[in-house]
Design a protein around this motif. Structure first.
Motif, PDB file in Angstrom:
ATOM      1  N   UNK A 118     -13.912   4.574  -6.574  1.00 16.19           N
ATOM      2  CA  UNK A 118     -15.122   5.379  -6.393  1.00 16.19           C
ATOM      3  C   UNK A 118     -14.934   6.464  -5.336  1.00 16.19           C
ATOM      4  N   UNK A 119     -14.075   6.206  -4.355  1.00 18.63           N
ATOM      5  CA  UNK A 119     -13.819   7.164  -3.274  1.00 18.63           C
ATOM      6  C   UNK A 119     -12.562   8.006  -3.530  1.00 18.63           C
ATOM      7  N   UNK A 120     -11.901   7.779  -4.689  1.00 17.78           N
ATOM      8  CA  UNK A 120     -10.666   8.501  -5.041  1.00 17.78           C
ATOM      9  C   UNK A 120      -9.584   8.303  -3.974  1.00 17.78           C
ATOM     10  N   UNK A 121      -9.433   7.046  -3.557  1.00 18.63           N
ATOM     11  CA  UNK A 121      -8.458   6.711  -2.527  1.00 18.63           C
ATOM     12  C   UNK A 121      -7.452   5.700  -3.053  1.00 18.63           C
ATOM     13  N   UNK A 122      -6.288   5.683  -2.421  1.00 17.58           N
ATOM     14  CA  UNK A 122      -5.295   4.644  -2.663  1.00 17.58           C
ATOM     15  C   UNK A 122      -5.707   3.398  -1.882  1.00 17.58           C
ATOM     16  N   UNK A 123      -5.032   2.294  -2.138  1.00 19.89           N
ATOM     17  CA  UNK A 123      -5.211   1.063  -1.360  1.00 19.89           C
ATOM     18  C   UNK A 123      -3.834   0.692  -0.824  1.00 19.89           C
ATOM     19  N   UNK A 124      -3.776   0.337   0.452  1.00 19.19           N
ATOM     20  CA  UNK A 124      -2.486  -0.045   1.025  1.00 19.19           C
ATOM     21  C   UNK A 124      -2.611  -1.313   1.844  1.00 19.19           C
ATOM     22  N   UNK A 125      -1.449  -1.946   2.022  1.00 24.79           N
ATOM     23  CA  UNK A 125      -1.398  -3.196   2.770  1.00 24.79           C
ATOM     24  C   UNK A 125       0.009  -3.368   3.347  1.00 24.79           C
ATOM     25  N   UNK A 126       0.094  -3.948   4.527  1.00 23.84           N
ATOM     26  CA  UNK A 126       1.363  -4.398   5.083  1.00 23.84           C
ATOM     27  C   UNK A 126       1.489  -5.873   4.736  1.00 23.84           C
ATOM     28  N   UNK A 127       2.609  -6.259   4.172  1.00 26.59           N
ATOM     29  CA  UNK A 127       2.800  -7.646   3.768  1.00 26.59           C
ATOM     30  C   UNK A 127       4.186  -8.110   4.215  1.00 26.59           C
ATOM     31  N   UNK A 128       4.234  -9.325   4.737  1.00 25.64           N
ATOM     32  CA  UNK A 128       5.525  -9.898   5.117  1.00 25.64           C
ATOM     33  C   UNK A 128       6.384 -10.052   3.868  1.00 25.64           C
ATOM     34  N   UNK A 129       7.675  -9.804   4.023  1.00 21.50           N
ATOM     35  CA  UNK A 129       8.587  -9.836   2.880  1.00 21.50           C
ATOM     36  C   UNK A 129       8.625 -11.185   2.173  1.00 21.50           C
ATOM     37  N   UNK A 130       8.375 -12.255   2.917  1.00 22.25           N
ATOM     38  CA  UNK A 130       8.461 -13.585   2.323  1.00 22.25           C
ATOM     39  C   UNK A 130       7.093 -14.200   2.041  1.00 22.25           C
ATOM     40  N   UNK A 131       6.050 -13.398   2.091  1.00 22.05           N
ATOM     41  CA  UNK A 131       4.702 -13.873   1.801  1.00 22.05           C
ATOM     42  C   UNK A 131       4.589 -14.145   0.295  1.00 22.05           C
ATOM     43  N   UNK A 132       4.161 -15.354  -0.097  1.00 22.91           N
ATOM     44  CA  UNK A 132       4.021 -15.647  -1.526  1.00 22.91           C
ATOM     45  C   UNK A 132       3.052 -14.689  -2.242  1.00 22.91           C
ATOM     46  N   UNK A 143       3.123  -0.864  -4.935  1.00 28.31           N
ATOM     47  CA  UNK A 143       4.555  -0.573  -4.896  1.00 28.31           C
ATOM     48  C   UNK A 143       4.972  -0.398  -3.444  1.00 28.31           C
ATOM     49  N   UNK A 144       6.226  -0.729  -3.181  1.00 30.84           N
ATOM     50  CA  UNK A 144       6.750  -0.583  -1.825  1.00 30.84           C
ATOM     51  C   UNK A 144       6.866   0.894  -1.470  1.00 30.84           C
ATOM     52  N   UNK A 145       6.323   1.241  -0.308  1.00 28.01           N
ATOM     53  CA  UNK A 145       6.385   2.604   0.195  1.00 28.01           C
ATOM     54  C   UNK A 145       7.383   2.696   1.336  1.00 28.01           C
ATOM     55  N   UNK A 146       7.413   1.642   2.182  1.00 30.26           N
ATOM     56  CA  UNK A 146       8.287   1.674   3.341  1.00 30.26           C
ATOM     57  C   UNK A 146       8.635   0.253   3.769  1.00 30.26           C
ATOM     58  N   UNK A 152       6.584  -5.031   4.625  1.00 28.82           N
ATOM     59  CA  UNK A 152       6.657  -3.925   3.678  1.00 28.82           C
ATOM     60  C   UNK A 152       5.307  -3.226   3.683  1.00 28.82           C
ATOM     61  N   UNK A 153       5.306  -1.912   3.730  1.00 31.73           N
ATOM     62  CA  UNK A 153       4.082  -1.155   3.498  1.00 31.73           C
ATOM     63  C   UNK A 153       4.028  -0.947   1.992  1.00 31.73           C
ATOM     64  N   UNK A 154       2.954  -1.441   1.396  1.00 30.39           N
ATOM     65  CA  UNK A 154       2.775  -1.321  -0.057  1.00 30.39           C
ATOM     66  C   UNK A 154       1.519  -0.501  -0.325  1.00 30.39           C
TER      67      UNK A 154
END
Length: 161
Positions: A118-132, A143-146, A152-154
């Motif tokens: 609704x806001x025309x925005x992406x969604x991002x999250x930092x997630x630990x590499x071994x997080x289930x 998708x992985x960004x960094x 990982x910044x996704x």
């Protein structure tokens, strides 16, 4: 956030929620600490210190909504969302151990996606590499960004209606 769900509700975090939030934090870290062999008192002291540090760090976020996730009248998790110009950043999404794997996280993420759409925005999250939950995020279009070392910044790109 406009969240419509037949079994779940979001409400703003208050100071009265600190004991629940600390128990939730301990629930999230439980599996990670099991192999340490630490006595319960040492685990408890460590978790208290880490929870307090996390609370201080989260308090510094601006433009952030802090929600408790409820099923019925029971507190079962938290969802913290920071509103940035180009994205909604999921600062934290956590559920108590006995409520994981039931589709609740997916339902919460779908609500965040609807708000972002609704806001025309992406969604991002930092997630630990071994997080289930990493597999869930990938399945839902993140998708992985960094690669930031432990995290990982996704990002899930902005959608149009």
């Amino acid at each position: 956030m406009n969240f419509q769900h037949p079994q779940l509700a979001l409400r703003a975090v208050s100071d009265a929620d600190l004991p629940f939030l600390q128990a939730l934090y301990a629930s999230v870290r439980d599996e990670e600490l099991r192999p340490t062999g630490w006595p319960e008192a040492q685990k408890s002291a460590f978790l208290t210190m880490q929870f307090q540090a996390q609370q201080r760090a989260y308090a510094a976020y601006t433009e952030t909504d802090y929600f408790i996730v409820q099923r019925g009248q029971q507190d079962i998790g938290r969802l913290y969302l920071q509103h940035q110009p180009e994205a909604i950043s999921i600062v934290d999404i956590s559920l108590m151990a006995d409520t994981r794997g039931q589709g609740i996280g997916t339902d919460l993420l779908q609500a965040v996606f609807a708000q972002a759409r609704a806001a025309h925005k992406a969604v991002q999250i930092h997630v630990e590499k071994f997080n289930p939950a990493l597999r869930l995020y990938q399945r839902l279009g993140f998708v992985e960004v960094e690669d930031k070392g432990v995290y990982l910044l996704m990002r899930r790109p902005a959608e149009t209606d």
